[in-house]
Design a protein around this motif. Sequence first.
Motif, PDB file in Angstrom:
ATOM      1  N   LEU A  39       9.263 -19.741  28.492  1.00  0.00           N
ATOM      2  CA  LEU A  39       8.428 -20.528  29.402  1.00  0.00           C
ATOM      3  C   LEU A  39       7.024 -19.909  29.431  1.00  0.00           C
ATOM      4  O   LEU A  39       6.873 -18.732  29.761  1.00  0.00           O
ATOM      5  CB  LEU A  39       9.068 -20.494  30.792  1.00  0.00           C
ATOM      6  CG  LEU A  39       8.630 -21.501  31.845  1.00  0.00           C
ATOM      7  CD1 LEU A  39       8.784 -22.928  31.343  1.00  0.00           C
ATOM      8  CD2 LEU A  39       9.477 -21.304  33.107  1.00  0.00           C
ATOM      9  N   ILE A  40       6.023 -20.715  29.083  1.00  0.00           N
ATOM     10  CA  ILE A  40       4.648 -20.193  29.005  1.00  0.00           C
ATOM     11  C   ILE A  40       3.734 -21.024  29.911  1.00  0.00           C
ATOM     12  O   ILE A  40       3.365 -22.137  29.550  1.00  0.00           O
ATOM     13  CB  ILE A  40       4.120 -20.233  27.555  1.00  0.00           C
ATOM     14  CG1 ILE A  40       5.129 -19.597  26.581  1.00  0.00           C
ATOM     15  CG2 ILE A  40       2.756 -19.551  27.453  1.00  0.00           C
ATOM     16  CD1 ILE A  40       4.798 -19.808  25.111  1.00  0.00           C
ATOM     17  N   PRO A  41       3.373 -20.495  31.090  1.00  0.00           N
ATOM     18  CA  PRO A  41       2.403 -21.221  31.907  1.00  0.00           C
ATOM     19  C   PRO A  41       1.006 -21.016  31.329  1.00  0.00           C
ATOM     20  O   PRO A  41       0.652 -19.895  30.948  1.00  0.00           O
ATOM     21  CB  PRO A  41       2.534 -20.559  33.288  1.00  0.00           C
ATOM     22  CG  PRO A  41       3.044 -19.192  32.999  1.00  0.00           C
ATOM     23  CD  PRO A  41       3.791 -19.221  31.697  1.00  0.00           C
ATOM     24  N   ALA A  42       0.235 -22.093  31.240  1.00  0.00           N
ATOM     25  CA  ALA A  42      -1.077 -21.973  30.589  1.00  0.00           C
ATOM     26  C   ALA A  42      -2.120 -22.854  31.261  1.00  0.00           C
ATOM     27  O   ALA A  42      -1.828 -23.981  31.652  1.00  0.00           O
ATOM     28  CB  ALA A  42      -0.955 -22.369  29.110  1.00  0.00           C
ATOM     29  N   TYR A  43      -3.305 -22.301  31.393  1.00  0.00           N
ATOM     30  CA  TYR A  43      -4.429 -23.083  31.892  1.00  0.00           C
ATOM     31  C   TYR A  43      -5.676 -22.687  31.106  1.00  0.00           C
ATOM     32  O   TYR A  43      -6.090 -21.526  31.144  1.00  0.00           O
ATOM     33  CB  TYR A  43      -4.643 -22.848  33.390  1.00  0.00           C
ATOM     34  CG  TYR A  43      -5.808 -23.623  33.938  1.00  0.00           C
ATOM     35  CD1 TYR A  43      -5.711 -25.000  34.134  1.00  0.00           C
ATOM     36  CD2 TYR A  43      -7.009 -23.004  34.222  1.00  0.00           C
ATOM     37  CE1 TYR A  43      -6.778 -25.736  34.598  1.00  0.00           C
ATOM     38  CE2 TYR A  43      -8.096 -23.727  34.701  1.00  0.00           C
ATOM     39  CZ  TYR A  43      -7.968 -25.091  34.880  1.00  0.00           C
ATOM     40  OH  TYR A  43      -9.046 -25.817  35.343  1.00  0.00           O
ATOM     41  N   ASN A  44      -6.214 -23.621  30.388  1.00  0.00           N
ATOM     42  CA  ASN A  44      -7.410 -23.380  29.556  1.00  0.00           C
ATOM     43  C   ASN A  44      -7.217 -22.181  28.630  1.00  0.00           C
ATOM     44  O   ASN A  44      -7.996 -21.232  28.667  1.00  0.00           O
ATOM     45  CB  ASN A  44      -8.649 -23.180  30.438  1.00  0.00           C
ATOM     46  CG  ASN A  44      -9.084 -24.471  31.118  1.00  0.00           C
ATOM     47  OD1 ASN A  44      -8.567 -25.538  30.792  1.00  0.00           O
ATOM     48  ND2 ASN A  44     -10.004 -24.371  32.043  1.00  0.00           N
ATOM     49  N   GLU A  45      -6.180 -22.238  27.825  1.00  0.00           N
ATOM     50  CA  GLU A  45      -5.845 -21.103  26.950  1.00  0.00           C
ATOM     51  C   GLU A  45      -5.920 -21.488  25.475  1.00  0.00           C
ATOM     52  O   GLU A  45      -5.159 -20.969  24.664  1.00  0.00           O
ATOM     53  CB  GLU A  45      -4.437 -20.584  27.278  1.00  0.00           C
ATOM     54  CG  GLU A  45      -4.251 -20.059  28.679  1.00  0.00           C
ATOM     55  CD  GLU A  45      -4.782 -18.646  28.885  1.00  0.00           C
ATOM     56  OE1 GLU A  45      -5.417 -18.112  27.959  1.00  0.00           O
ATOM     57  OE2 GLU A  45      -4.579 -18.097  29.982  1.00  0.00           O
ATOM     58  N   GLU A  46      -6.810 -22.413  25.124  1.00  0.00           N
ATOM     59  CA  GLU A  46      -6.848 -22.882  23.728  1.00  0.00           C
ATOM     60  C   GLU A  46      -7.157 -21.751  22.742  1.00  0.00           C
ATOM     61  O   GLU A  46      -6.764 -21.816  21.589  1.00  0.00           O
ATOM     62  CB  GLU A  46      -7.842 -24.027  23.553  1.00  0.00           C
ATOM     63  CG  GLU A  46      -9.300 -23.638  23.774  1.00  0.00           C
ATOM     64  CD  GLU A  46     -10.271 -24.774  23.475  1.00  0.00           C
ATOM     65  OE1 GLU A  46      -9.822 -25.910  23.255  1.00  0.00           O
ATOM     66  OE2 GLU A  46     -11.494 -24.500  23.492  1.00  0.00           O
ATOM     67  N   ALA A  47      -7.818 -20.709  23.211  1.00  0.00           N
ATOM     68  CA  ALA A  47      -8.182 -19.610  22.306  1.00  0.00           C
ATOM     69  C   ALA A  47      -6.990 -18.722  21.961  1.00  0.00           C
ATOM     70  O   ALA A  47      -6.973 -18.071  20.916  1.00  0.00           O
ATOM     71  CB  ALA A  47      -9.284 -18.763  22.937  1.00  0.00           C
ATOM     72  N   SER A  48      -5.997 -18.704  22.837  1.00  0.00           N
ATOM     73  CA  SER A  48      -4.903 -17.744  22.610  1.00  0.00           C
ATOM     74  C   SER A  48      -3.514 -18.376  22.500  1.00  0.00           C
ATOM     75  O   SER A  48      -2.588 -17.711  22.039  1.00  0.00           O
ATOM     76  CB  SER A  48      -4.889 -16.722  23.750  1.00  0.00           C
ATOM     77  OG  SER A  48      -4.739 -17.366  24.986  1.00  0.00           O
ATOM     78  N   ILE A  49      -3.351 -19.628  22.889  1.00  0.00           N
ATOM     79  CA  ILE A  49      -2.004 -20.208  22.973  1.00  0.00           C
ATOM     80  C   ILE A  49      -1.317 -20.272  21.594  1.00  0.00           C
ATOM     81  O   ILE A  49      -0.098 -20.082  21.498  1.00  0.00           O
ATOM     82  CB  ILE A  49      -2.035 -21.606  23.656  1.00  0.00           C
ATOM     83  CG1 ILE A  49      -0.621 -22.090  23.985  1.00  0.00           C
ATOM     84  CG2 ILE A  49      -2.757 -22.645  22.806  1.00  0.00           C
ATOM     85  CD1 ILE A  49       0.059 -21.365  25.087  1.00  0.00           C
ATOM     86  N   ALA A  50      -2.101 -20.524  20.550  1.00  0.00           N
ATOM     87  CA  ALA A  50      -1.497 -20.635  19.211  1.00  0.00           C
ATOM     88  C   ALA A  50      -0.849 -19.306  18.801  1.00  0.00           C
ATOM     89  O   ALA A  50       0.286 -19.277  18.305  1.00  0.00           O
ATOM     90  CB  ALA A  50      -2.553 -21.047  18.197  1.00  0.00           C
ATOM     91  N   ASP A  51      -1.555 -18.210  19.007  1.00  0.00           N
ATOM     92  CA  ASP A  51      -0.998 -16.885  18.669  1.00  0.00           C
ATOM     93  C   ASP A  51       0.271 -16.614  19.463  1.00  0.00           C
ATOM     94  O   ASP A  51       1.244 -16.066  18.934  1.00  0.00           O
ATOM     95  CB  ASP A  51      -2.025 -15.780  18.978  1.00  0.00           C
ATOM     96  CG  ASP A  51      -3.184 -15.779  18.001  1.00  0.00           C
ATOM     97  OD1 ASP A  51      -3.017 -16.348  16.904  1.00  0.00           O
ATOM     98  OD2 ASP A  51      -4.239 -15.220  18.341  1.00  0.00           O
ATOM     99  N   THR A  52       0.249 -17.002  20.744  1.00  0.00           N
ATOM    100  CA  THR A  52       1.411 -16.762  21.604  1.00  0.00           C
ATOM    101  C   THR A  52       2.626 -17.538  21.098  1.00  0.00           C
ATOM    102  O   THR A  52       3.715 -16.969  20.916  1.00  0.00           O
ATOM    103  CB  THR A  52       1.076 -17.176  23.058  1.00  0.00           C
ATOM    104  OG1 THR A  52      -0.059 -16.446  23.476  1.00  0.00           O
ATOM    105  CG2 THR A  52       2.237 -16.909  23.993  1.00  0.00           C
ATOM    106  N   VAL A  53       2.434 -18.835  20.855  1.00  0.00           N
ATOM    107  CA  VAL A  53       3.555 -19.679  20.397  1.00  0.00           C
ATOM    108  C   VAL A  53       4.059 -19.200  19.034  1.00  0.00           C
ATOM    109  O   VAL A  53       5.268 -19.085  18.812  1.00  0.00           O
ATOM    110  CB  VAL A  53       3.130 -21.172  20.346  1.00  0.00           C
ATOM    111  CG1 VAL A  53       4.216 -22.019  19.698  1.00  0.00           C
ATOM    112  CG2 VAL A  53       2.817 -21.674  21.749  1.00  0.00           C
ATOM    113  N   ARG A  54       3.140 -18.886  18.133  1.00  0.00           N
ATOM    114  CA  ARG A  54       3.553 -18.415  16.796  1.00  0.00           C
ATOM    115  C   ARG A  54       4.351 -17.112  16.883  1.00  0.00           C
ATOM    116  O   ARG A  54       5.311 -16.913  16.158  1.00  0.00           O
ATOM    117  CB  ARG A  54       2.320 -18.210  15.903  1.00  0.00           C
ATOM    118  CG  ARG A  54       1.754 -19.516  15.386  1.00  0.00           C
ATOM    119  CD  ARG A  54       0.784 -19.266  14.228  1.00  0.00           C
ATOM    120  NE  ARG A  54       0.013 -20.484  13.969  1.00  0.00           N
ATOM    121  CZ  ARG A  54      -1.270 -20.632  14.285  1.00  0.00           C
ATOM    122  NH1 ARG A  54      -1.931 -19.644  14.853  1.00  0.00           N
ATOM    123  NH2 ARG A  54      -1.903 -21.765  14.022  1.00  0.00           N
ATOM    124  N   SER A  55       3.934 -16.218  17.802  1.00  0.00           N
ATOM    125  CA  SER A  55       4.653 -14.937  17.915  1.00  0.00           C
ATOM    126  C   SER A  55       6.068 -15.159  18.447  1.00  0.00           C
ATOM    127  O   SER A  55       6.994 -14.426  18.102  1.00  0.00           O
ATOM    128  CB  SER A  55       3.891 -13.955  18.802  1.00  0.00           C
ATOM    129  OG  SER A  55       4.114 -14.200  20.171  1.00  0.00           O
TER     130      SER A  55
END
Lengths: 376, 132
Positions: free
Chosen positions: A44-60
């Motif tokens: 579960l990943i809560p996110a707000y305005n995280e376009e710069a980092s969300i891809a790295d998080t999901v990929r990891s």
Amino acid sequence: MHATLDGGTSQTLIEPPQADALTSNREHPQTAQPRTLIPGVTVLIPAYNEEASIADTVRSVQAQTTQAVEIIVVDDCSKDRTGQIARSLGATVLRPPMNQGSKATALNFGMQAVRTEMVLTIDADTTLESTAIEHLLPAMADPTTGAASGFVVPRHVRTIWERGRYVEYLYAFAFYKPIQDYYRKPMIASGCFAIYRTQDVLDLGGWSHRTVGEDMDLTWTLYEHGKTVRYAANAVCYPIEPHNFDFLRKQLTRWSHGFVQCMRVHWGSLWSVPYLRMIVATALWDATIAAIAFFVAIPLLAIFVHPLFILLYLADLPGILIPVAMEASRRKETAKALACIPAFYVLRFVNFYFVLKAFWNEFVVGKKLRTFEKGH
Amino acid sequence: MIAGLPITGIGGMFYLLLAFCMPFIEFWRLLRGRSSRQAWAVIGRQMLVQTGVLTAIGAQAALIHWLSPSAAQRSQEFLGMNNVENFSQSQTAGLIAGTTIFALATLICVSLLVYSLRLYFQIKRSMRPATL
């Protein structure tokens, strides 16, 4: 409830209740519904305005040696492409009708979709080492364990604040946490990377938003309900830490007020939890009374007795150096860690200021922190 | 965040005591068949860390004492010590022992306070009238 320009969110919090009303105030209708849970882990990943980092998080998360059943990103009405990016990578994206205003409420929104026995929460700016989930799961083998968290290492170590935080984490996760874990009482299952038994979280009504320290609040609540919390040293995550003072200020304000608010909320019940009560009491003492004495006594001695008394500020250097150097050596980062030690001393002064300010505001002038401002 | 003062505050002593209790607890668990190799590994590592910390603190005290005799002299005067001829040994030892005893006494006081709070809330809960 509104979003702030810095990427954080703010909302009015519920007044911290008396400890006697603990359980009833934790109930949230949206998470209390009974459901059938299947084996496995949902991330579960809560996110707000995280376009710069969300891809790295999901990929990891996708690169884990132990795969999650589902990756859910709660896109808390971001104004950027956070949701689109997460969806394009194959994550399930949930978007509430309006901004939830805090991490706790965003997590609770996401919990409605969790169908597995375990739920792992990570921040949208945090990446995991490929074996993180594999190493974290054994800590949950005991059915009485309600939560477990891992080792936190700043992803970037460039600015003075990141350097200070790097030493702070090496020290805390090599010195305090293993001892706390041996006694089954880690003070907190760090919110940036922690795993929970879904049913336990549901039974407790999800993450409470009565404090701005939702992770500490849930950890202490689990203890009060007879659960244990574990720490898995080999499960490593890499969050992005505040790189400038503005972000640091927001983060430290939230953390220190979170600690004070948790003290207030759990005041009546905290003292019945073995070990945790002493861990909290010593932390409280060192952060307030000992620190005041330390920061007042040494300058006075240096001014009125002898300037060399200023060296007393380095009195605890060996106590920091040894655990940090040992952990850094294990990670093959000894030189880097030693070079960051001075930054730790600077950060410690800043930490001290924010903790005292939080105590003053919460207890003396009654100025409670009611807004959740993200600072990484 | 670490707002407190590692080692110099009571937290340092508290964790040191907890760490040195670990082998005894684990030995008790071993006798009851509840010990594990992982736990002994954690204990071994912690013993290494704590021993290293204590050794380094001792080395630092010796170094400061050797490098700054004037500061030591001043602190001796400040503490009201008159035994100037035994200055080297008594001052350093006195300062270290004094700090340790003070930290231990503070830790005991805080522990007593914590247990008093525990007792207070326990009594308060037991005196609360049962709800129907």
